[in-house]
Motif scaffolding. Sequence first.
Motif, PDB file in Angstrom:
ATOM      1  N   ARG A  48      -5.087  13.874  -1.100  1.00 31.79           N
ATOM      2  CA  ARG A  48      -4.228  13.083  -1.986  1.00 31.79           C
ATOM      3  C   ARG A  48      -2.758  13.206  -1.594  1.00 31.79           C
ATOM      4  N   TYR A  49      -2.375  14.343  -1.017  1.00 33.85           N
ATOM      5  CA  TYR A  49      -0.990  14.486  -0.555  1.00 33.85           C
ATOM      6  C   TYR A  49      -0.726  13.542   0.613  1.00 33.85           C
ATOM      7  N   ASP A  51      -2.460  10.750   1.238  1.00 40.63           N
ATOM      8  CA  ASP A  51      -2.515   9.380   0.727  1.00 40.63           C
ATOM      9  C   ASP A  51      -1.186   8.987   0.084  1.00 40.63           C
ATOM     10  N   SER A  52      -0.603   9.908  -0.676  1.00 40.31           N
ATOM     11  CA  SER A  52       0.687   9.636  -1.309  1.00 40.31           C
ATOM     12  C   SER A  52       1.780   9.419  -0.263  1.00 40.31           C
ATOM     13  N   ALA A  53       1.754  10.226   0.798  1.00 42.02           N
ATOM     14  CA  ALA A  53       2.758  10.084   1.861  1.00 42.02           C
ATOM     15  C   ALA A  53       2.585   8.764   2.605  1.00 42.02           C
ATOM     16  N   LEU A  54       1.345   8.353   2.839  1.00 40.38           N
ATOM     17  CA  LEU A  54       1.103   7.055   3.484  1.00 40.38           C
ATOM     18  C   LEU A  54       1.624   5.922   2.616  1.00 40.38           C
ATOM     19  N   ASN A  55       1.442   6.038   1.297  1.00 40.15           N
ATOM     20  CA  ASN A  55       1.982   5.016   0.383  1.00 40.15           C
ATOM     21  C   ASN A  55       3.504   4.958   0.480  1.00 40.15           C
ATOM     22  N   ASP A  56       4.144   6.134   0.518  1.00 41.02           N
ATOM     23  CA  ASP A  56       5.608   6.168   0.620  1.00 41.02           C
ATOM     24  C   ASP A  56       6.077   5.515   1.912  1.00 41.02           C
ATOM     25  N   LEU A  57       5.398   5.823   3.006  1.00 40.28           N
ATOM     26  CA  LEU A  57       5.802   5.247   4.290  1.00 40.28           C
ATOM     27  C   LEU A  57       5.596   3.736   4.296  1.00 40.28           C
ATOM     28  N   GLU A  58       4.492   3.282   3.731  1.00 37.16           N
ATOM     29  CA  GLU A  58       4.230   1.845   3.677  1.00 37.16           C
ATOM     30  C   GLU A  58       5.315   1.123   2.885  1.00 37.16           C
ATOM     31  N   ASN A  59       5.774   1.754   1.807  1.00 28.70           N
ATOM     32  CA  ASN A  59       6.828   1.143   0.988  1.00 28.70           C
ATOM     33  C   ASN A  59       8.183   1.164   1.681  1.00 28.70           C
ATOM     34  N   ASP A  60       8.362   2.098   2.626  1.00 27.78           N
ATOM     35  CA  ASP A  60       9.653   2.224   3.311  1.00 27.78           C
ATOM     36  C   ASP A  60       9.827   1.210   4.445  1.00 27.78           C
ATOM     37  N   ILE A  61       8.743   0.577   4.882  1.00 26.83           N
ATOM     38  CA  ILE A  61       8.814  -0.351   6.011  1.00 26.83           C
ATOM     39  C   ILE A  61       8.587  -1.770   5.496  1.00 26.83           C
ATOM     40  N   PRO A  62       9.640  -2.570   5.372  1.00 21.74           N
ATOM     41  CA  PRO A  62       9.485  -3.916   4.820  1.00 21.74           C
ATOM     42  C   PRO A  62       8.691  -4.819   5.749  1.00 21.74           C
ATOM     43  N   THR A  63       7.901  -5.696   5.155  1.00 19.46           N
ATOM     44  CA  THR A  63       7.110  -6.658   5.933  1.00 19.46           C
ATOM     45  C   THR A  63       7.587  -8.085   5.713  1.00 19.46           C
ATOM     46  N   LEU A  64       8.505  -8.281   4.763  1.00 20.53           N
ATOM     47  CA  LEU A  64       9.013  -9.613   4.420  1.00 20.53           C
ATOM     48  C   LEU A  64       7.878 -10.542   4.030  1.00 20.53           C
ATOM     49  N   GLY A  65       6.805  -9.948   3.478  1.00 20.16           N
ATOM     50  CA  GLY A  65       5.693 -10.745   2.988  1.00 20.16           C
ATOM     51  C   GLY A  65       4.778 -11.273   4.064  1.00 20.16           C
ATOM     52  N   VAL A  66       4.968 -10.839   5.303  1.00 14.41           N
ATOM     53  CA  VAL A  66       4.155 -11.335   6.416  1.00 14.41           C
ATOM     54  C   VAL A  66       3.481 -10.157   7.113  1.00 14.41           C
ATOM     55  N   GLY A  67       2.158 -10.132   7.138  1.00 14.83           N
ATOM     56  CA  GLY A  67       1.426  -9.117   7.876  1.00 14.83           C
ATOM     57  C   GLY A  67       1.544  -7.739   7.270  1.00 14.83           C
ATOM     58  N   ARG A  68       1.237  -6.750   8.086  1.00 12.68           N
ATOM     59  CA  ARG A  68       1.258  -5.362   7.649  1.00 12.68           C
ATOM     60  C   ARG A  68       2.506  -4.666   8.197  1.00 12.68           C
ATOM     61  N   PRO A  69       2.873  -3.526   7.604  1.00 16.01           N
ATOM     62  CA  PRO A  69       4.015  -2.781   8.162  1.00 16.01           C
ATOM     63  C   PRO A  69       3.720  -2.359   9.594  1.00 16.01           C
ATOM     64  N   ALA A 424       8.618  21.985   4.169  1.00 14.41           N
ATOM     65  CA  ALA A 424       7.816  20.866   3.652  1.00 14.41           C
ATOM     66  C   ALA A 424       6.474  21.444   3.242  1.00 14.41           C
ATOM     67  N   SER A 425       6.062  21.191   2.005  1.00 14.81           N
ATOM     68  CA  SER A 425       4.824  21.773   1.495  1.00 14.81           C
ATOM     69  C   SER A 425       4.140  20.756   0.590  1.00 14.81           C
ATOM     70  N   LYS A 426       3.253  21.189  -0.260  1.00 14.77           N
ATOM     71  CA  LYS A 426       2.508  20.258  -1.106  1.00 14.77           C
ATOM     72  C   LYS A 426       3.448  19.458  -1.998  1.00 14.77           C
ATOM     73  N   GLY A 427       3.547  18.174  -1.745  1.00 16.21           N
ATOM     74  CA  GLY A 427       4.366  17.300  -2.573  1.00 16.21           C
ATOM     75  C   GLY A 427       5.856  17.471  -2.385  1.00 16.21           C
ATOM     76  N   VAL A 428       6.275  18.326  -1.469  1.00 17.34           N
ATOM     77  CA  VAL A 428       7.705  18.579  -1.231  1.00 17.34           C
ATOM     78  C   VAL A 428       8.041  18.159   0.190  1.00 17.34           C
ATOM     79  N   ALA A 429       8.868  17.134   0.326  1.00 13.74           N
ATOM     80  CA  ALA A 429       9.223  16.591   1.639  1.00 13.74           C
ATOM     81  C   ALA A 429      10.587  17.093   2.089  1.00 13.74           C
TER      82      ALA A 429
END
Length: 437
Positions: A48-49, A51-69, A424-429
């Motif tokens: 889950r740690y 998965d959460s980090a992958l979500n953060d990275l995905e949100n940090d890379i804009p796609t401008l509504g086209v395709g994947r990051p 960097a540890s559990k939930g701490v970046a």
Amino acid sequence: MGFEMEVRYGFHGVGQGLFSSGSLELLSRIPSRKFNWVYDCGTDSSQRYLDSALNDLENDIPTLGVGRPYLDLVTISHFDTDHISGLVKLLGRFDVGDLLLPYMPLWQRLVIAFHAHRAHSSRLTSFLVNPVAFISAVPEANVKRILFATGGPPLEDPPRGADVPREPKRPPATGEQDEKRRGMGPDFAVVDTEELSDLDAADDRRLDGEYMKRAARNGTRVAYMRYRGAVVVAGCWEFLPYNDAQLAPMASTSFRHQVSLLRDDLLGGVKAVTTRALIALKALYTAEFDFVGQRENQNLISLFLYAGPISPGVTEIYARHVTSPHGWSFMLSDKGGVLYTGDGYLNTPARFNSMQAFLCSHRVDSLVVLQVMHHGATANWHAGLAGKIKPEFSVFSSNPLHRGFRHPHTVVSNDFASYRPLQASKGVAVNVALWMF
């Protein structure tokens, strides 16, 4: 320097593992263009740690509504679970330009697989036998090119006063190539690669490469980086991999010969045939070397990666961590690079000297961030190492409360105590932002 750039180094809070990402944006280039990268993607802690980090990275890379990051570069240092457990998930969510892996000949990959004590049909074994076939089989994976970084001959200390080149080998830059290198053409980054046809017919890289090219799908290309070659971004930034081949596992001549005889069976793509070959080779290897009960040792090979500006400048550094009392801490420096080490070994002065001779002293001396080897394990370090590198920040990525490992080990933490250690540890970046000019 000639360029203004914003650089970010992030070490995600995945616990006992390593998942690091970064970005480079040329502020003086219109329109601006970001180069995004990842180094390792795994954890032995709860997924889950990750998965959460992958979500953060995905949100940090804009796609401008086209395709994947899009990730321009993904580097995997080695094949421990705590460094690659999230690779399949990452490839399923991000498009990738270059996937950079350490190269080992087929017989060495098999030795690592045998020491890992995994089933012949396991993901790790499949990945090691033919990494291109494995990646091509990942649903929704879209990788433009798989790059392999090869190890070179043993390196000795350069003689005092020797003219050590400040830049790695690159293709000659003239005309259109020079424009591309400066980021003016369609290729934002260039890589010095070797053509398979230029390699000797008996070279393991050529034999492996021909099989792996046939296994590639969806337009994925396969290439070998030239030894001491670099990924150069817009003519102002470089990624230089260091594969310490001296640490590669060894095997007898008879075992290596038998692997070459069974190469077709191993890489031909027929699962039952591959399994029979693996069973026969493991029996042969076991008869020669009693490794039963030994801990898996695939981190003997761990691909280091230096990233930094080609020309030095003035750097404003902002670091964010739970230990920063006001959110972001600030400092000025003339440094700008990062050195990722994975689980690599700098446990003797000779190994440090080899790494320094490869990267050249000016790169080692220019580190804003050092990712401390193997989560801060004593076995990968030697006394006084921190004082030889002198990074602005030393990052440990681990779970300090892990009952078994207890990384980082106290003696390593103490050595780096004067170089702003961050955990960097559990939930701490850990996040470091640079403005370079």
